[in-house]
Design an enzyme around this catalytic site. Structure first.
Site, short mmCIF file in Angstrom:
data_model
loop_
_atom_site.label_atom_id
_atom_site.label_comp_id
_atom_site.label_asym_id
_atom_site.label_seq_id
_atom_site.Cartn_x
_atom_site.Cartn_y
_atom_site.Cartn_z
N ASP A 12 0.66 -0.91 0.13
CA ASP A 12 0.04 -0.30 -0.30
C ASP A 12 0.92 1.11 -0.15
O ASP A 12 1.49 1.04 0.83
CB ASP A 12 -1.08 -0.05 0.90
CG ASP A 12 -2.07 -1.16 0.86
OD1 ASP A 12 -2.57 -1.43 0.66
OD2 ASP A 12 -2.09 -1.50 2.50
N ASP A 131 -13.39 -2.93 -1.12
CA ASP A 131 -13.35 -2.72 0.14
C ASP A 131 -14.48 -2.90 0.17
O ASP A 131 -15.74 -1.87 0.61
CB ASP A 131 -12.84 -1.37 0.46
CG ASP A 131 -11.03 -1.83 -0.40
OD1 ASP A 131 -10.24 -2.79 0.06
OD2 ASP A 131 -10.41 -0.26 -1.22
#
Length: 256
Positions: A12, A131
């Site tokens: 990330d 998500d």
């Protein structure tokens, strides 16, 4: 399900650095993405996923120079996402060095994007990054809601139904990330994996919650074809990838 379970470290990236938080908040620095990619490649990772976690929220393009440098160091499949909004974005990332591209926010806003990308490049290059979080919203019959913009915005869209639609539109894989489990290191959301597996035959990548090697086999048993983690690899022992593969092997799963 594929013959071999893939183990995938996730990078990330925010402003050129790898970061990791809990439930998408309180991000802390985890290192240089190119160096981490090099390390994971040498340690036996099957793939690497690179997500520019602020691209969709700050309305800026993926950091192409970091992708280029990462691709030069990695000799396993590299999936890149974050801020991907158009077919042209996908084309540029593939030319930059990505093997696959993930879409999230833009596909939720305009599902036709999935169809456009797969028609031009084929299903094999496209990963739906989802998500999802648990919800009591009556509009989400599965109990899971799609979120966008790095998990910051709810949509009222049922996550399992969205996976079914994306599969029908031709997406090649689904990266299924649990916001509730993200960074907690308490284990994957097995119920969510099972629910999505029940509506699609597209390969699933389980993400969110891995805290020890023993957390991985149950995710595969629930229906995942691949398993992804970040903090466990970034902050754990150097041999964590090998430990995860050993745990999968001991549970009867084939690994590379």
């Amino acid at each position: 399900m594929s013959l071999a379970v893939r183990v995938i470290p996730c990078l990330d990236v925010d402003a050129g650095r790898v970061v990791k938080g809990v439930n998408f908040e309180n991000l802390r620095d985890a290192g240089d993405p190119v160096e981490l990619a090099r390390r994971y490649n040498a340690a036996g990772a099957d793939e690497i996923t690179f997500l520019d976690v602020t691209a969709s929220t700050s309305d800026r393009a993926t950091t192409y120079d970091v992708v280029t440098r990462t691709a030069e160091e990695v000799f396993i499949p590299l999936t890149v996402g974050g801020g991907v909004r158009t077919v042209e974005d996908v084309d540029r990332l593939l030319r930059t060095g990505a093997d696959k591209v993930s879409v999230n926010t833009a596909a939720v806003a305009r599902p036709e994007l999935i169809t456009e990308i797969t028609r031009r490049f084929g299903s094999q290059v496209l990963v739906l990054s989802l998500d999802a979080r648990r919800t009591e919203d009556p509009g989400c019959a599965s109990g899971y809601e799609v979120t966008t913009h790095g998990g910051r915005r709810g949509t009222g869209i049922d996550a399992v139904a969205w996976c079914r639609e994306a599969s029908e539109r031709g997406v090649g894989e689904i990266l299924l990330n649990s916001i509730d489990a993200d960074g907690t290191r308490e284990g994957f959301d097995l119920e969510m994996i099972r629910d999505v597996r029940a509506v699609t035959r597209v390969p699933l990548i389980a993400s969110g919650g891995a805290g020890e090697p023993e957390h991985f086999p149950p995710a595969v048993a629930a229906g995942a074809d691949a398993v992804l983690a970040a903090s466990l690899f970034h902050f754990g022992p150097d041999d964590m990838l090998a430990r995860v593969k050993d745990a999968l092997r001991q549970a009867g799963h084939t690994v590379r």
